[in-house]
Design a protein around this motif. Structure first.
Motif, PDB file in Angstrom:
ATOM      1  N   GLY B  90      -4.748  -2.570  -3.418  1.00 19.82           N
ATOM      2  CA  GLY B  90      -3.558  -3.212  -2.872  1.00 19.82           C
ATOM      3  C   GLY B  90      -2.319  -2.632  -3.535  1.00 19.82           C
ATOM      4  O   GLY B  90      -2.328  -2.387  -4.731  1.00 19.82           O
ATOM      5  N   SER B  91      -1.242  -2.423  -2.763  1.00 16.84           N
ATOM      6  CA  SER B  91      -0.053  -1.784  -3.330  1.00 16.84           C
ATOM      7  C   SER B  91       1.186  -2.658  -3.200  1.00 16.84           C
ATOM      8  O   SER B  91       1.437  -3.236  -2.157  1.00 16.84           O
ATOM      9  CB  SER B  91       0.239  -0.463  -2.612  1.00 16.84           C
ATOM     10  N   VAL B  92       1.940  -2.730  -4.270  1.00 20.01           N
ATOM     11  CA  VAL B  92       3.251  -3.387  -4.240  1.00 20.01           C
ATOM     12  C   VAL B  92       4.269  -2.328  -4.628  1.00 20.01           C
ATOM     13  O   VAL B  92       4.046  -1.574  -5.570  1.00 20.01           O
ATOM     14  CB  VAL B  92       3.303  -4.560  -5.233  1.00 20.01           C
ATOM     15  N   MET B 163      -5.553 -10.101   0.769  1.00 15.84           N
ATOM     16  CA  MET B 163      -6.510  -9.066   1.171  1.00 15.84           C
ATOM     17  C   MET B 163      -7.644  -8.936   0.158  1.00 15.84           C
ATOM     18  O   MET B 163      -8.636  -8.269   0.415  1.00 15.84           O
ATOM     19  CB  MET B 163      -5.804  -7.717   1.298  1.00 15.84           C
ATOM     20  N   ASN B 164      -7.444  -9.528  -1.004  1.00 15.48           N
ATOM     21  CA  ASN B 164      -8.456  -9.575  -2.046  1.00 15.48           C
ATOM     22  C   ASN B 164      -8.976  -8.211  -2.489  1.00 15.48           C
ATOM     23  O   ASN B 164     -10.180  -7.959  -2.472  1.00 15.48           O
ATOM     24  CB  ASN B 164      -9.628 -10.450  -1.566  1.00 15.48           C
ATOM     25  N   PRO B 165      -8.096  -7.312  -2.897  1.00 18.08           N
ATOM     26  CA  PRO B 165      -8.568  -6.019  -3.392  1.00 18.08           C
ATOM     27  C   PRO B 165      -9.026  -6.120  -4.849  1.00 18.08           C
ATOM     28  O   PRO B 165      -8.709  -7.098  -5.526  1.00 18.08           O
ATOM     29  CB  PRO B 165      -7.318  -5.139  -3.291  1.00 18.08           C
ATOM     30  N   ASP B 166      -9.775  -5.121  -5.314  1.00 16.76           N
ATOM     31  CA  ASP B 166     -10.199  -5.106  -6.716  1.00 16.76           C
ATOM     32  C   ASP B 166      -9.172  -4.411  -7.593  1.00 16.76           C
ATOM     33  O   ASP B 166      -9.118  -4.624  -8.790  1.00 16.76           O
ATOM     34  CB  ASP B 166     -11.537  -4.372  -6.852  1.00 16.76           C
ATOM     35  N   ILE B 167      -8.395  -3.527  -6.959  1.00 22.52           N
ATOM     36  CA  ILE B 167      -7.441  -2.739  -7.725  1.00 22.52           C
ATOM     37  C   ILE B 167      -6.033  -3.043  -7.219  1.00 22.52           C
ATOM     38  O   ILE B 167      -5.798  -3.073  -6.013  1.00 22.52           O
ATOM     39  CB  ILE B 167      -7.731  -1.234  -7.554  1.00 22.52           C
ATOM     40  N   TYR B 168      -5.112  -3.307  -8.133  1.00 24.68           N
ATOM     41  CA  TYR B 168      -3.715  -3.532  -7.759  1.00 24.68           C
ATOM     42  C   TYR B 168      -2.871  -2.394  -8.307  1.00 24.68           C
ATOM     43  O   TYR B 168      -2.924  -2.102  -9.497  1.00 24.68           O
ATOM     44  CB  TYR B 168      -3.211  -4.857  -8.338  1.00 24.68           C
ATOM     45  N   VAL B 169      -2.102  -1.766  -7.426  1.00 23.16           N
ATOM     46  CA  VAL B 169      -1.223  -0.683  -7.849  1.00 23.16           C
ATOM     47  C   VAL B 169       0.211  -1.129  -7.616  1.00 23.16           C
ATOM     48  O   VAL B 169       0.594  -1.444  -6.490  1.00 23.16           O
ATOM     49  CB  VAL B 169      -1.513   0.598  -7.042  1.00 23.16           C
ATOM     50  N   LEU B 192      -4.066 -12.370 -12.097  1.00 17.39           N
ATOM     51  CA  LEU B 192      -4.912 -11.299 -11.582  1.00 17.39           C
ATOM     52  C   LEU B 192      -5.808 -10.757 -12.686  1.00 17.39           C
ATOM     53  O   LEU B 192      -6.985 -10.492 -12.479  1.00 17.39           O
ATOM     54  CB  LEU B 192      -4.051 -10.161 -11.015  1.00 17.39           C
ATOM     55  N   LYS B 193      -5.217 -10.610 -13.859  1.00 21.36           N
ATOM     56  CA  LYS B 193      -5.981 -10.061 -14.968  1.00 21.36           C
ATOM     57  C   LYS B 193      -7.127 -11.000 -15.346  1.00 21.36           C
ATOM     58  O   LYS B 193      -8.247 -10.563 -15.605  1.00 21.36           O
ATOM     59  CB  LYS B 193      -5.053  -9.841 -16.166  1.00 21.36           C
ATOM     60  N   SER B 194      -6.828 -12.299 -15.331  1.00 27.25           N
ATOM     61  CA  SER B 194      -7.862 -13.258 -15.703  1.00 27.25           C
ATOM     62  C   SER B 194      -8.995 -13.268 -14.682  1.00 27.25           C
ATOM     63  O   SER B 194     -10.103 -13.690 -14.976  1.00 27.25           O
ATOM     64  CB  SER B 194      -7.257 -14.648 -15.854  1.00 27.25           C
ATOM     65  N   GLN B 195      -8.711 -12.813 -13.460  1.00 23.40           N
ATOM     66  CA  GLN B 195      -9.765 -12.737 -12.452  1.00 23.40           C
ATOM     67  C   GLN B 195     -10.537 -11.429 -12.535  1.00 23.40           C
ATOM     68  O   GLN B 195     -11.374 -11.134 -11.684  1.00 23.40           O
ATOM     69  CB  GLN B 195      -9.165 -12.865 -11.051  1.00 23.40           C
ATOM     70  N   GLY B 196     -10.221 -10.613 -13.535  1.00 25.12           N
ATOM     71  CA  GLY B 196     -10.954  -9.376 -13.732  1.00 25.12           C
ATOM     72  C   GLY B 196     -10.520  -8.243 -12.823  1.00 25.12           C
ATOM     73  O   GLY B 196     -11.234  -7.263 -12.647  1.00 25.12           O
ATOM     74  N   LYS B 197      -9.312  -8.352 -12.207  1.00 24.45           N
ATOM     75  CA  LYS B 197      -8.825  -7.271 -11.362  1.00 24.45           C
ATOM     76  C   LYS B 197      -8.325  -6.116 -12.229  1.00 24.45           C
ATOM     77  O   LYS B 197      -7.884  -6.331 -13.362  1.00 24.45           O
ATOM     78  CB  LYS B 197      -7.668  -7.758 -10.491  1.00 24.45           C
ATOM     79  N   THR B 198      -8.372  -4.936 -11.665  1.00 29.12           N
ATOM     80  CA  THR B 198      -7.829  -3.771 -12.355  1.00 29.12           C
ATOM     81  C   THR B 198      -6.387  -3.592 -11.913  1.00 29.12           C
ATOM     82  O   THR B 198      -6.097  -3.615 -10.716  1.00 29.12           O
ATOM     83  CB  THR B 198      -8.637  -2.522 -11.987  1.00 29.12           C
TER      84      THR B 198
END
Lengths: 240, 502
Positions: B90-92, B163-169, B192-198
């Motif tokens: 996912g991109s912001v 969208m529930n991605p695993d990676i946030y950019v 997001l970090k606490s949910q284990g996302k990258t």
């Protein structure tokens, strides 16, 4: 938490397809040869659409102007004999011609969300190659408006004249000063928007679902039938 | 999870512009699941390019020569389309104005899910989750064009989250945000970090990432120069950070060597019983306020407290009650506009001419070419005088705007958040520019959320509060302390407030 709605804020839900069909039909009819009663009916329908979208200010402005011009024309139109007076009457008829169009366009742009457009077109089985550019266009209109306001402000303190006088006497210079920054900044915004939309998965090949429920309902059929009947009656010459 | 193998990127058409010739130069990087990586370095160091590699915009959207391989979850991005990548990245982006595709907020929140082809029930469920987790209740069903930058950025985050991605950019997500919104962004990232996302985030401002980052990657000229663990970066001295072009990590450490002491000059700007109302609500109220000549005034306050309104009043874009006296006299709209100049946040919409030189001369009746050259020279723009203004970099455009203001002998210079998105060097260059030109203009007014900028160049601070009270104070030692505390409190208050939700 308020309920999640994707629909535009209207009294009765109108399908975007209906709005488009009305927009096209009203355009065709206004541009052709038509009796005054048809003009009045079409302007009336356009006003109804605006009111339905709770666009009160626009209804008063455009609708009011239309009927004012009509009243002046039918009251004085035949009595005017000077060239200037006739010129003014012709100008007022030209403006009147475009007003229903402007009203329908306002409804399309201000009273329809991008999601509604996409959903309606997908239901009509149009290809994504058409839907995406159209959705981009819908997004482009307010973007240009936003940029334009900033530019006109900047012109005022840069000492660039902007107003009726400048447009009339130096039309090309004024056009350049407005268009160049407008194009550059809008193009930049649209480019970034396209990139953002793609990273959210918008693609020619994507099989989209739609949260918003668009459907042709009774009001849609009534409206379309109404305008088509006016069209047929007019062609048959039964409307005077 | 993510591997960059010997990546080099050259933008097409970059040959004319040597600084962009190789945006990235043979870099390798491995990122594990659950990490929060901060990419930092000066503007043009290649931070943004890395984020574009990760979401596939390079090479599929921005044409660029790419060597090496980007592996996402074991697959090369060469074998995927941007849409396929978007399923788990996912991109912001930086600019809130240009990343929201819909015209309504709810449509935008659902947009990504719809593109993934999820069922209606699933989308509803995801939306609810997004709204709840990011406390977006007040923002749904709203018109995009009536939101502030911070609100748009929260919607963008929410839309990606749905969208529930695993990676946030994230590419410089804070650059258009005020301190409060940055606090909210911090909380979103924390969750997001606490949910284990990258999380991979490219950023100038480092203070809000302090407890989040697991690694800082320091880039220069497209190369990875160094890598820091959080404790290691904190140990780097402020002087070294400055050399590296990094913004501060800690509000307490911003140095404020200069103490503003102004001889008492005559009053240049005088507000008397100013009152601005919109939709039957008072948005700005000032009983009595005087700004003296040659002052650099910083206006601070939360989003929506009327900072821009004040400028609009002085420039005659907005109606008000009461009086504004400029150098002792009331003037009409046109006269005030003739004497003032506003450098907008988006400089693009105020550059009109075909060349830099013409831009400076624009709007002046009898041009003095010699003087124009001298001013361009002084601002370091003389080499660019025949270029088209649109081809300049952001900092150069700002310089050009200032050059036109000085040439037009404008007395009142206004800046609307001039340093959003600037790295440390550019920010310091801006301060320098303001200080060098303060004697030429009567009053310089800067709206800003940037403490480093305020301590770098302002003489006085005007604080606007939500309850319409105002506070004007000089930036002497007590003033510096006050401003510092204000910023720390504003930010931390937000963290605590939002902390209830998270």
């Amino acid at each position: 938490m308020p309920a999640i709605t994707l629909q535009s804020n209207s009294v009765v839900k109108i399908d975007p397809r209906t709005k488009l069909v009305l927009f096209l039909l009203i355009n065709i009819m206004m541009m052709g040869n038509k009796p005054v009663i048809v003009e009045v009916l079409l302007a009336g329908i356009s006003c109804l659409l605006l009111l339905n979208g709770r666009l009160i200010k626009e209804t008063l402005l455009y609708g009011g102007l239309f009927f004012l011009l009509l009243a002046i024309d039918s009251g004085y139109g035949l009595q005017v004999s000077t060239p200037i007076g006739q010129g003014l009457i012709i100008a007022s008829r030209m403006i009147r011609l475009f007003l229903p169009m402007v009203m329908c366009f306002t409804v399309l742009m201000k009273n329809t969300t991008v999601s509604e457009f996409i959903a309606a077109f997908q239901k009509a089985h149009l290809p994504m190659g058409f839907i995406i550019p159209f959705a981009v266009m819908v997004r482009f209109v307010p973007t240009v408006k936003e940029e334009y306001q900033a530019i006109v402000q900047a012109m005022s303190y840069r000492g660039i004249p902007m107003g009726v006088k400048a447009v009339l006497f130096k039309p090309f210079m004024t056009l350049e000063y407005v268009m160049v920054p407008l194009l550059i900044s809008s193009a930049g915004v649209m480019d970034e928007l396209a990139a953002a939309a793609m990273t959210r998965g918008l693609d020619r090949d994507s099989i989209r679902s739609n949260l918003v429920d668009v459907k042709l309902r009774l009001p849609d059929y009534t409206l379309m039938a109404g305008v088509i009947i006016i069209f047929i009656l007019m062609k048959k010459g039964w409307l005077g | 999870m993510i591997r960059l193998n010997n990546i080099s990127v050259a933008y097409e058409g970059g040959q004319d512009n040597p600084s962009h010739q190789n945006a990235l130069d043979n870099i390798s990087l491995t990122i594990e699941k659950g990490e929060c990586i901060v990419l930092c370095g000066k503007s043009g160091c290649g931070k943004t390019t890395i984020t574009r590699l990760l979401n596939g915009l390079i090479p599929m959207f921005y044409p660029a020569g790419l060597q090496g391989e980007v592996m996402l979850m074991g697959k090369s991005t060469r074998d995927m389309t941007i849409r396929e990548i978007s399923q788990f990245v996912g991109s912001v982006f930086q600019n809130p104005k240009s990343q929201i595709f819909n015209v309504d907020t709810t449509g935008e929140l659902a947009f990504g899910c719809e593109n993934q082809g999820l069922s209606r029930d699933a989308i509803h469920h995801r939306l609810k989750q997004s709204v709840q987790d990011f406390s977006l209740e007040k923002l749904i069903n709203r018109d995009i064009f009536r939101l502030s930058g911070g609100e748009k950025q929260r919607i963008a985050c929410g839309s990606i989250y749905a969208m529930n991605p695993d990676i946030y950019v994230l590419d410089e997500p804070s650059s258009n945000l005020d301190l409060q919104s940055i606090g909210q962004l911090h909380n979103i990232l924390k969750q997001l970090k606490s949910q284990g996302k990258t999380i991979i985030i490219s950023e100038h401002r480092l203070h809000y990432l302090k407890e989040l980052a697991t690694r800082y990657i320091f880039l220069e000229d497209g190369k990875i120069l160094n890598e820091y663990r959080p404790a290691e970066l904190e140990a780097v001295s402020e002087a070294d950070k400055r050399k590296m072009g990094l913004r501060t990590q800690d509000f307490d450490q911003i140095d404020s060597k200069r103490v503003a002491k102004q001889p008492l000059k005559e009053v240049a700007m005088d507000f008397q019983q100013l009152l601005v109302r919109r939709n039957k609500q008072t948005i700005l109220k000032m009983a009595n306020l005087q700004i003296r000549k040659n002052t650099v005034l910083a206006i601070v306050g939360e989003n929506g407290v009327g900072k821009s309104c004040l400028i609009a009043c002085v420039m005659g874009f907005l109606n008000y009650q009461g009086d504004i006296l400029l150098n002792g006299s009331k003037k009409n709209k046109q006269a005030r506009q003739a004497e003032s100049f506003l450098v907008m946040q988006d400089v693009n919409s105020q550059l009109f001419a075909r060349t830099v030189f013409d831009e400076v001369l624009l709007g002046v009746k009898s041009p003095d070419l010699k003087k124009a050259h001298a001013i361009l020279d002084q601002l370091g723009l003389s080499a660019l005088s025949q270029r088209h203004p649109a081809s300049l970099s952001g900092g150069q455009k700002q310089r050009l705007a200032i050059a036109s203001a000085i040439y037009g002998q404008k007395k009142y210079l206004f800046f609307d958040e001039p340093t959003s998105g600037l790295d440390r060097q550019s920010m310091e260059a801006f301060c320098q520019l303001i200080l060098e030109n303060r004697e030429v203009v009567d009053v310089t007014v800067i709206i800003t959320h940037d403490l480093e900028l305020i301590l770098g160049c302002a003489d006085e601070v005007l604080l606007l509060n939500r309850d319409l009270s105002i506070d004007l104070y000089p930036l002497d030692e007590a003033g510096i302390k006050k401003t510092r505390t204000l910023f720390i409190n504003l930010y931390e208050k937000q963290l605590q407030k939002e902390g209830l939700y998270v």
